[in-house]
Scaffold this active site. Structure first.
Site, mmCIF file in Angstrom:
data_model
loop_
_atom_site.group_PDB
_atom_site.id
_atom_site.type_symbol
_atom_site.label_atom_id
_atom_site.label_comp_id
_atom_site.label_asym_id
_atom_site.label_seq_id
_atom_site.Cartn_x
_atom_site.Cartn_y
_atom_site.Cartn_z
ATOM 1 N N GLU A 1 2.933 -7.525 8.371
ATOM 2 C CA GLU A 1 3.194 -6.085 8.235
ATOM 3 C C GLU A 1 3.990 -5.774 6.971
ATOM 4 O O GLU A 1 4.339 -4.621 6.724
ATOM 5 C CB GLU A 1 3.951 -5.561 9.469
ATOM 6 N N ASP B 1 -10.444 1.068 -24.576
ATOM 7 C CA ASP B 1 -10.826 0.966 -23.167
ATOM 8 C C ASP B 1 -10.626 2.269 -22.415
ATOM 9 O O ASP B 1 -9.861 3.124 -22.849
ATOM 10 C CB ASP B 1 -9.945 -0.083 -22.466
ATOM 11 N N ARG C 1 -3.303 -8.959 -20.302
ATOM 12 C CA ARG C 1 -4.327 -8.793 -21.344
ATOM 13 C C ARG C 1 -3.828 -7.874 -22.466
ATOM 14 O O ARG C 1 -4.379 -7.854 -23.556
ATOM 15 C CB ARG C 1 -5.654 -8.298 -20.772
ATOM 16 N N PRO D 1 0.831 -1.217 0.000
ATOM 17 C CA PRO D 1 0.000 0.000 0.000
ATOM 18 C C PRO D 1 0.862 1.262 0.000
ATOM 19 O O PRO D 1 0.384 2.340 -0.340
ATOM 20 C CB PRO D 1 -0.815 -0.107 1.292
HETATM 21 N N1 SAM Z 1 1.943 -2.571 7.152
HETATM 22 C C1 SAM Z 1 1.664 -2.323 5.760
HETATM 23 C C2 SAM Z 1 1.361 -0.835 5.553
HETATM 24 O O1 SAM Z 1 0.694 -0.260 6.402
HETATM 25 O O2 SAM Z 1 1.752 -0.282 4.525
HETATM 26 C C3 SAM Z 1 0.466 -3.139 5.282
HETATM 27 C C4 SAM Z 1 0.767 -4.581 5.139
HETATM 28 S S1 SAM Z 1 -0.546 -5.482 4.436
HETATM 29 C C5 SAM Z 1 -1.481 -5.923 5.828
HETATM 30 C C6 SAM Z 1 0.195 -7.014 3.956
HETATM 31 C C7 SAM Z 1 0.547 -7.123 2.489
HETATM 32 O O3 SAM Z 1 -0.615 -6.958 1.699
HETATM 33 C C8 SAM Z 1 1.520 -6.098 1.956
HETATM 34 O O4 SAM Z 1 2.857 -6.440 2.227
HETATM 35 C C9 SAM Z 1 1.223 -6.150 0.463
HETATM 36 O O5 SAM Z 1 1.869 -7.255 -0.138
HETATM 37 C C10 SAM Z 1 -0.271 -6.413 0.442
HETATM 38 N N2 SAM Z 1 -1.102 -5.210 0.232
HETATM 39 C C11 SAM Z 1 -1.989 -4.695 1.097
HETATM 40 N N3 SAM Z 1 -2.601 -3.635 0.596
HETATM 41 C C12 SAM Z 1 -2.117 -3.440 -0.644
HETATM 42 C C13 SAM Z 1 -2.348 -2.485 -1.665
HETATM 43 N N4 SAM Z 1 -3.218 -1.500 -1.511
HETATM 44 N N5 SAM Z 1 -1.667 -2.598 -2.817
HETATM 45 C C14 SAM Z 1 -0.769 -3.592 -2.994
HETATM 46 N N6 SAM Z 1 -0.493 -4.525 -2.051
HETATM 47 C C15 SAM Z 1 -1.156 -4.457 -0.887
#
Ligand code: SAM
Length: 263
Positions: free
Chosen positions: A148, A205, A190, A121
């Site tokens: 995390e 698209d 795609r 994220p």
């Molecule tokens: N502690 C992290 C933070 O606050 O940025 C969040 C970790 S999340 C619970 C666990 C995993 O989910 C991340 O390491 C990533 O691989 C994935 N993930 C969660 N949200 C995501 C998003 N919006 N985009 C891409 N990957 C995501």
């Protein structure tokens, strides 16, 4: 293109075998390897996470497991669980075959190192433009985080053998990276020449011209008292084009004014 996904939940990637991506695997356009990160864990419990330095809730994924996994996958030392197509697809003629349009081969230059995409994220927002660029890659590796996330040194160290991109699929937090990988893998693959039966469908698209696509209609002409707009039945291509452009602008103004400001 070859895709490798490293995850502690290999089953999550099963959807990549279905529908058009399954067909792309059958045609040899796409190869998918899925790797269980725990195969690189060395302790009896096969643990892949540990407590965070500095304290705080949750666990962090260990560099000592991720590092060797990424080394092996970059070098092709682990082929993982190779996904095959979910079912044989009926070999119907595709629209591009019928119109004689050929889309074999890549348009761009893939880099010499594989591309490593780390979903997080905290990454740069994933866009259609990235999907378009990355559809020219020869080899993409996805590293799925959990808990995390992954120890940051893994990303720094991986830059020695990959071009690394930390990417977010939106402003919300998922439990793990697998679903984000499915989203990105589908958006990217795609666009590989030959994956869609009708290549012009993605040329029109949403986002390809910076705007959202307008509404679409099919038969019947009247349904539950609702009519298809007259202009679409007029047979006048110029008017249809103008109407579509206007609908596309109107929808973008209403729903995504930020896209118009970027123009
Ligand atoms: N502690 C992290 C933070 O606050 O940025 C969040 C970790 S999340 C619970 C666990 C995993 O989910 C991340 O390491 C990533 O691989 C994935 N993930 C969660 N949200 C995501 C998003 N919006 N985009 C891409 N990957 C995501």
């Amino acid at each position: 293109m070859r895709l490798d996904v490293i995850t502690i939940f290999p089953e999550y990637l099963e959807p990549l075998r279905h529908a058009l991506l399954g067909k792309a695997i059958e045609k040899g356009i796409l190869e998918v390897g899925v790797h269980n990160l725990r195969d690189w864990a060395t302790d009896v419990h096969k643990s892949v996470d540990d407590t965070p330095y500095g304290g705080g809730p949750g666990m962090v994924m260990k560099p000592t497991v991720w590092g060797p996994a990424l080394d092996d996958v970059a070098e092709g030392k682990s082929v993982g669980w190779q996904l095959d197509s979910a079912q044989p697809h009926v070999d119907k003629p595709r629209r591009d075959d019928l119109t004689g349009r050929s889309f074999e081969g890549y348009e761009g230059e893939a880099g010499d190192k594989p591309l490593l995409i780390v979903p997080t994220p905290a990454g740069r927002p994933f866009t259609q433009e990235m999907a378009r660029r990355w559809s020219n890659e020869d080899h993409i590796v996805f590293a799925c985080g959990r808990y995390e996330g992954i120890d940051q040194r893994v990303v720094e160290d991986a830059a020695n053998r990959y071009r690394v991109e930390e990417v977010s699929i939106g402003d919300y937090v998922l439990i793990g990276g697998e679903v984000a990988v499915l989203v990105m893998a589908e958006a990217i693959t795609r666009l590989i020449p030959g994956v869609l039966g009708n290549a012009s469908s993605h040329e029109e698209d949403s986002f390809s011209d910076g705007l959202l696509e307008g509404p679409s209609y099919t038969k019947p002409r009247e349904w539950r008292g609702l009519e298809v707009p007259d202009v679409l039945l007029s047979g006048n291509h110029k008017l249809v084009e103008e109407w579509r452009r206007e609908q596309s602008l109107q929808r973008t103004r209403e729903r995504r004014p930020d896209l118009l400001r970027q123009e």
